[in-house]
Design an enzyme around this catalytic site. Structure first.
Site, short mmCIF file in Angstrom:
data_model
loop_
_atom_site.label_atom_id
_atom_site.label_comp_id
_atom_site.label_asym_id
_atom_site.label_seq_id
_atom_site.Cartn_x
_atom_site.Cartn_y
_atom_site.Cartn_z
N ASP A 103 -7.26 -1.35 -4.46
CA ASP A 103 -8.37 -1.02 -3.56
C ASP A 103 -9.31 -0.02 -4.23
OD1 ASP A 103 -7.27 -2.66 -1.56
OD2 ASP A 103 -6.05 -1.01 -0.80
N ASP A 136 0.85 -1.19 0.00
CA ASP A 136 0.00 0.00 0.00
C ASP A 136 0.88 1.24 0.00
OD1 ASP A 136 -2.34 -1.49 0.07
OD2 ASP A 136 -2.44 -1.50 2.26
#
Length: 201
Positions: free
Chosen positions: A144, A126
């Site tokens: 995401d 991330d």
């Protein structure tokens, strides 16, 4: 049997283009930030006053949830996410609208992007971090984002389709009312033809 196989092939061909494109975009973005952020001071690149690019490995699910169970999460999430992707693909094959097809493609593309991370790296990378004053949003990635976009498309498609079905049902109900009134006029009034014409107009 042949029409079913043809439908499966066409669905696979169309969805593959979308899914593969999304996976490539996701993986290229992760590769670039992994390669560049690891050398930054504090593993962070400040973009704006509210947006940073950070170097973070997520051992949980999306947005860093359940990362405290990292010792079990990788194998569990690999299995469950694979099952979910297969089920979503099944739903996509059965989809009857362009919206639902696109929505499922985005969700699957994002899920596959994170699955690749988990399979080859043991965790999901991330790097997008929004924050404002004392509030800090969980770090996430483009995969995401694709999942969220897909869910939004599916929700919008659901309500749009529901509205069309309700309007069509209302139209059929109105037509049935007109036919019932016309039939009643025919049975009770010899001069009912003019009234029937006025109802239909």
């Amino acid at each position: 049997m042949l029409p079913l196989l043809k439908k499966l092939y066409l669905t696979f061909a169309r969805s593959s283009r979308i899914i593969i494109t999304l996976v490539i975009i996701d993986q290229l973005s992760k590769w670039w930030f992994i390669d560049n952020l690891r050398w930054k001071s504090g593993l962070m690149l400040k973009v704006t006053s509210f947006l940073n690019m950070v170097y973070t490995w997520n051992y949980g699910i999306s947005f860093g949830l359940m990362r405290e169970y990292y010792q079990y999460s990788n194998a569990i999430f690999l299995i469950t996410n694979t099952i979910i992707v297969c089920y979503l693909y099944y739903l996509m094959i059965r989809s009857k609208t362009i919206g639902s097809f696109a929505g499922y493609s985005f969700v699957i593309g994002g899920a596959v992007g994170n699955l690749i991370d988990r399979f080859f790296r043991g965790a999901v990378f991330d790097f997008i971090h929004f924050h404002y004053q004392n509030y800090s949003f969980p770090v996430f990635n483009l995969a995401d984002c694709f999942i969220i976009i897909g869910v939004i498309i599916l929700i919008e498609d659901y309500y749009s389709t529901k509205k069309v079905i309700e309007e069509k049902a209302k139209g059929n109900y109105d037509n049935a009312q007109i036919e019932a009134m016309a039939e009643k006029i025919r049975n009770t009034d010899k001069g009912g033809n003019d009234k029937i014409a006025s109802l239909q107009n």
